[in-house]
Design an enzyme around this catalytic site. Structure first.
Site, PDB file in Angstrom:
ATOM      1  N   MET A  32      -8.682 -13.221  38.846  1.00  0.00           N
ATOM      2  CA  MET A  32     -10.074 -13.210  38.381  1.00  0.00           C
ATOM      3  C   MET A  32     -10.150 -13.905  37.023  1.00  0.00           C
ATOM      4  O   MET A  32     -11.118 -13.725  36.274  1.00  0.00           O
ATOM      5  CB  MET A  32     -10.596 -11.775  38.300  1.00  0.00           C
ATOM      6  CG  MET A  32     -10.622 -11.113  39.690  1.00  0.00           C
ATOM      7  SD  MET A  32     -11.787  -9.761  39.834  1.00  0.00           S
ATOM      8  CE  MET A  32     -11.184  -8.646  38.589  1.00  0.00           C
ATOM      9  N   LEU A  35      -6.581 -15.297  32.093  1.00  0.00           N
ATOM     10  CA  LEU A  35      -5.157 -15.278  32.435  1.00  0.00           C
ATOM     11  C   LEU A  35      -4.276 -14.894  31.249  1.00  0.00           C
ATOM     12  O   LEU A  35      -4.522 -15.286  30.113  1.00  0.00           O
ATOM     13  CB  LEU A  35      -4.743 -16.662  32.954  1.00  0.00           C
ATOM     14  CG  LEU A  35      -5.516 -17.160  34.176  1.00  0.00           C
ATOM     15  CD1 LEU A  35      -4.972 -18.514  34.628  1.00  0.00           C
ATOM     16  CD2 LEU A  35      -5.480 -16.165  35.329  1.00  0.00           C
ATOM     17  N   HIS A  39      -0.056 -13.316  34.795  1.00  0.00           N
ATOM     18  CA  HIS A  39      -0.570 -14.254  35.807  1.00  0.00           C
ATOM     19  C   HIS A  39       0.318 -15.505  35.867  1.00  0.00           C
ATOM     20  O   HIS A  39       0.594 -16.018  36.947  1.00  0.00           O
ATOM     21  CB  HIS A  39      -1.985 -14.714  35.450  1.00  0.00           C
ATOM     22  CG  HIS A  39      -3.034 -13.651  35.542  1.00  0.00           C
ATOM     23  ND1 HIS A  39      -3.721 -13.192  34.452  1.00  0.00           N
ATOM     24  CD2 HIS A  39      -3.524 -12.977  36.609  1.00  0.00           C
ATOM     25  CE1 HIS A  39      -4.605 -12.277  34.833  1.00  0.00           C
ATOM     26  NE2 HIS A  39      -4.499 -12.122  36.133  1.00  0.00           N
ATOM     27  N   VAL A 177       4.590  -7.709  34.477  1.00  0.00           N
ATOM     28  CA  VAL A 177       5.052  -8.276  33.203  1.00  0.00           C
ATOM     29  C   VAL A 177       4.473  -7.409  32.086  1.00  0.00           C
ATOM     30  O   VAL A 177       3.291  -7.039  32.132  1.00  0.00           O
ATOM     31  CB  VAL A 177       4.591  -9.748  33.053  1.00  0.00           C
ATOM     32  CG1 VAL A 177       5.030 -10.323  31.714  1.00  0.00           C
ATOM     33  CG2 VAL A 177       5.147 -10.581  34.206  1.00  0.00           C
ATOM     34  N   SER A 187      -5.836  -8.251  31.961  1.00  0.00           N
ATOM     35  CA  SER A 187      -6.970  -8.953  31.326  1.00  0.00           C
ATOM     36  C   SER A 187      -7.821  -7.970  30.547  1.00  0.00           C
ATOM     37  O   SER A 187      -8.540  -8.344  29.620  1.00  0.00           O
ATOM     38  CB  SER A 187      -7.825  -9.635  32.391  1.00  0.00           C
ATOM     39  OG  SER A 187      -7.023 -10.487  33.165  1.00  0.00           O
TER      40      SER A 187
HETATM   41  O1  PAF Z   1      -6.016  -8.490  41.247  1.00  0.00           O
HETATM   42  C1  PAF Z   1      -7.039  -9.185  41.056  1.00  0.00           C
HETATM   43  O2  PAF Z   1      -7.184  -9.883  40.048  1.00  0.00           O
HETATM   44  C2  PAF Z   1      -8.140  -9.154  42.106  1.00  0.00           C
HETATM   45  O3  PAF Z   1      -8.287  -7.890  42.641  1.00  0.00           O
HETATM   46  C3  PAF Z   1      -7.944 -10.210  43.205  1.00  0.00           C
HETATM   47  C4  PAF Z   1      -6.703  -9.957  44.011  1.00  0.00           C
HETATM   48  C5  PAF Z   1      -7.879 -11.597  42.574  1.00  0.00           C
HETATM   49  C6  PAF Z   1      -9.147 -10.178  44.158  1.00  0.00           C
HETATM   50  O4  PAF Z   1     -10.342 -10.461  43.498  1.00  0.00           O
END
Ligand code: PAF
Length: 281
Positions: A32, A35, A39, A177, A187
């Site tokens: 989402m 980052l 990520h 992490v 986030s």
């Molecule tokens: O883990 C996340 O950031 C969200 O739940 C995902 C897997 C991107 C789905 O929107």
């Protein structure tokens, strides 16, 4: 090299088709945005397994409840793209809400695995997650998709959805992490005040403490759960949403630790809800 930025499903499909024509395997990291290093690690894992990695950045409205942080969820696309360049991401798919949900009537739900932990506290959340993840997998059609272990329940639900619906993708779950002090990267950590941030590592410390007790021979899940709740309750400003010891694969509560277990917690620090977990072998 800067990743390609795609805003539409057609653009992603064209880029993936070209990569496949070039005999590249496709990796996908759904996110989402906002980052962090956690990520980036998922992208590195995808890059180790495949040649062409698509990171999706979409703040998915259907997985947020009416009183949750959808509106204020950080949207930092330019910074995200810069970070993705560091880890050799090939394509960023950052669709608008209308591109993903023009007039959707279909949702996807995995029974049972959403009945505990975050499920009852965030009604509809996992339906939203499954629906968007299945859509993203259908759009990108990756060979491998990578998710983080911090979202333990989400990871198990996605593995199950892919298995039950015969989605032709390998799901890789990469380890959480952590910051140097143990706080799981998220986030949402950026919402924490300096005081809350200073206390937040105690969540992981509490999980480690009960894991150590279990390894030292404590097998009574109720006793471990009560110790975990006690440790978390001692964190100034913390409000426990749940702190549970469950079967590692079914996520159902267990009485005795006679099989692999998962200690999973959700804790509010101020208005920020943090989740974390630890496996108990
Ligand atoms: O883990 C996340 O950031 C969200 O739940 C995902 C897997 C991107 C789905 O929107």
């Amino acid at each position: 090299m800067k990743p390609i930025i795609a805003r539409t499903i057609a653009e992603v499909r064209a880029a993936v088709r070209a990569a496949r024509a070039d005999e590249q395997r496709i990796g996908c990291v759904p996110t989402m945005g906002a980052l962090h290093d956690g990520h980036l690690e998922l992208v590195r894992v995808a890059k180790r397994n495949t040649e062409f990695v698509v990171t999706t950045i979409f703040v998915n409205p259907t997985q947020f409840g009416p009183n949750e942080d959808f509106a204020r969820y950080p949207r930092t696309l330019d910074a995200d793209v810069t970070r993705l360049e560091e880890v050799d991401c090939d394509l960023v798919f950052a669709p608008a809400v209308d591109e993903m949900y023009p007039e959707s009537l279909t949702t996807v739900e995995v029974a049972k695995l959403g009945d505990q932990l975050c499920g009852p506290r965030r009604p509809g959340h996992f339906r939203g997650v499954c629906t968007v993840v299945l859509k993203l997998l259908n759009i990108v059609q990756p060979d491998v998709a990578v998710f983080g272990a911090k979202d333990a329940q989400q990871a198990r639900i996605i593995v199950r959805m892919v298995r039950d619906l015969n989605v032709p993708v390998e799901i890789v779950v990469a380890p959480t992490v952590r910051e140097a002090d143990g706080l799981a990267m998220s986030s949402r950590n950026r919402y924490l005040s300096p005081e809350e941030r200073a206390e937040a590592p105690r969540i992981h410390a509490a999980l480690r403490a009960i894991r150590n007790r279990a390894i030292a021979g404590e097998t009574d899940a109720a006793r471990l759960e009560s110790a975990l709740n006690h440790e978390l309750a001692a964190i100034p400003g913390a409000r426990i949403d749940y702190a549970s010891i469950v079967d590692d694969s079914t996520l159902k509560p267990i009485a005795i630790l006679d099989r692999p277990a998962l200690a999973a917690v959700a804790v509010f620090l101020g208005s920020t809800r943090l989740i974390d977990n630890i496996t108990i072998p």
